[in-house]
Design an enzyme around this catalytic site. Structure first.
Site, mmCIF file in Angstrom:
data_model
loop_
_atom_site.group_PDB
_atom_site.id
_atom_site.type_symbol
_atom_site.label_atom_id
_atom_site.label_comp_id
_atom_site.label_asym_id
_atom_site.label_seq_id
_atom_site.Cartn_x
_atom_site.Cartn_y
_atom_site.Cartn_z
ATOM 1 C CB CYS A 33 39.180 42.729 38.517
ATOM 2 S SG CYS A 33 39.056 42.608 36.734
ATOM 3 C CB CYS A 37 42.943 42.819 38.800
ATOM 4 S SG CYS A 37 43.066 41.960 37.204
ATOM 5 C CB CYS A 64 38.977 39.081 36.159
ATOM 6 S SG CYS A 64 40.630 39.212 35.435
ATOM 7 C CB CYS A 67 42.697 38.997 39.426
ATOM 8 S SG CYS A 67 41.003 39.619 39.273
#
Length: 344
Positions: A33, A37, A64, A67
Site C-alpha cells: 500500500c 492508505c 492494494c 489506494c
C-alpha cells in the site's frame, strides 16, 4: 535516510508526503500500500517496507486495490499536466479548461480526476483556477497596477468575474491592495491578558491582526494608509470573544477573520484551524493537508506569515522530532498556549 521507524510513523499518520518514497508490504494479506492508505493499520510485526512497488511485487505481493500504490507517479504527472493547462488557460480571457477537458487530457474519468487533483492540491481544478487568478490579481494590485489593469492581467474576462471571485474572500476592497489599506477602517485595541499585552485589530470583515507585545505603531506599519480607530461598540463585542479564546481556549472557528495570502498560504492557515485543541501537527503534516506534501519549507513560511495568532493556531505546529520549534512571540507563550489546550 528513511529508517523503518520513520516509515512506520508515516504509515500511522497516513502521511501523504511519503507517498512515492516507499510502499508498505503486509505479509499476512499479501498486498502492498501507499503510506497514506486509508485501510485499517496492520500489526507492526506483519509489515515490511519496500523502496518501490516493483520491489514489493518481486517478493510476491500485489498492489492494494483501495489506494492503488502504483498510480502515484501517474497521478503526479496528471496533476502537473493539469496545472500547466490551467495556468495557460488562466493567462487568457477564455478561462481555465473544464473538468472534462482536463480529464480527457490526463486519461482519467472526470470524477476520478477531480478526486486525484483535490487529494494532491487540496482544491478542485475549478477552485485552483479561481485561486490562481485571484492570487495574480493581488500581486498585480500590490505591484501598483490599477484595479482594472490587475483584473485583465490576472486572466479575468471582466470586472464582474473578478468581483464574484473576490466576494467574501478579499476582505478589504480590491483597490486597497494597491495602496496600503487606503479607504479601510480598522478598529484596534491593546488589552492585558494573563500571557501578556495583546494587540487585536479588525476590519468590518473580521480580525486582521492578533499579536503579543505590539502597539498601534506596528499596526500602522502593516496598514500605513488605513484609518485606524481605537475601540468601538461593535468591535468591543468581537474583542471580548477574542480575549476569551486566549484565556480559555476552545472552539473559536466562529470568529471571523480577514486574512490575505497566496492560495497555498491560505490552505495552510485553513489546515491550522482544523487542528483540534490539545493536538499538534508537524510542518510536513500541514504541507500535506494544504495539498503539497513536499512543500514543507513553504508550510513553515506560511506559518511565519500568519497575522492572526491563536485564532490561526500556528502554536500547534511543532517539529517532527517533538521539539517545540520556534514561535514569533517566544516559546514561553507557545508553551503556555499548548498547556492551556491540554497538550503537556
Amino acid at each position: 535516510m528513511l529508517t523503518d521507524d520513520l516509515a512506520w510513523a508515516a504509515v500511522q499518520r497516513r502521511d501523504r508526503s511519503f507517498d512515492g518514497r516507499f510502499v508498505t508490504g503486509v505479509l499476512t494479506t499479501g498486498i502492498y500500500c501507499r503510506p497514506s492508505c486509508a485501510a485499517r493499520h496492520p500489526s507492526r510485526e506483519n509489515v515490511r517496507f519496500f523502496a518501490s512497488g516493483a520491489d514489493a511485487r518481486a517478493t510476491g505481493l500485489r498492489p492494494c486495490k483501495r489506494c492503488l500504490p502504483d498510480d502515484v507517479a501517474r497521478d503526479e504527472a496528471a496533476v502537473l499536466a493539469a496545472i500547466d493547462e490551467i495556468k495557460q488557460g488562466a493567462d487568457g480571457t477564455d478561462g481555465a479548461p473544464s473538468l472534462d477537458e482536463l480529464a480527457q487530457l490526463t486519461g482519467y474519468s472526470p470524477s476520478h480526476f477531480q478526486r486525484v487533483f483535490k487529494r494532491a492540491t487540496g482544491l478542485s481544478p475549478a477552485a485552483y483556477a479561481r485561486a490562481l487568478r485571484s492570487e495574480r490579481a493581488r500581486d498585480a494590485l500590490t505591484g501598483g497596477a490599477s484595479v482594472t489593469e490587475a483584473i485583465y492581467e490576472a486572466g479575468y474576462s471582466g470586472p464582474s468575474r473578478f468581483y464574484d471571485d473576490a466576494k467574501g474572500r478579499l476582505g478589504m476592497a480590491p483597490s486597497a491592495w494597491a495602496d496600503g489599506g487606503r479607504g479601510v477602517t480598522i478598529h484596534w485595541a491593546v488589552v492585558p491578558t494573563t500571557i501578556g499585552p495583546m494587540l487585536v485589530a479588525a476590519t468590518d470583515k473580521g480580525v486582521c491582526r492578533l499579536s503579543f507585545d505590539e502597539d498601534e505603531a506596528e499596526l500602522g506599519r502593516r496598514f500605513p494608509n488605513a484609518d485606524l480607530v481605537q475601540g468601538g461598540a461593535e468591535f468591543e463585542k468581537l474583542l471580548a470573544e477574542v480575549v476569551a479564546s486566549v484565556e480559555s481556549p476552545g472552539d473559536f472557528a466562529h470568529i471571523p477573520l480577514d486574512v490575505k495570502g497566496t492560495a497555498f498560504q491560505e490552505a495552510c492557515w485553513k489546515a491550522l484551524r482544523e487542528i483540534p485543541p490539545g493536538e499538534t501537527r508537524s510542518y510536513a503534516d500541514i504541507a500535506a493537508a494544504a495539498g503539497n506534501p513536499r512543500a514543507v519549507r513553504a508550510a513553515g513560511s506560511a506559518n511565519a506569515r500568519n497575522n492572526v495568532a491563536v485564532l490561526i493556531p500556528c502554536h500547534r505546529v511543532i517539529r517532527s522530532d517533538g521539539d517545540l520549534g520556534g514561535y514569533a512571540y517566544g516559546l514561553d507563550i507557545k508553551r503556555e498556549l499548548l498547556r492551556r489546550e491540554g497538550k503537556k
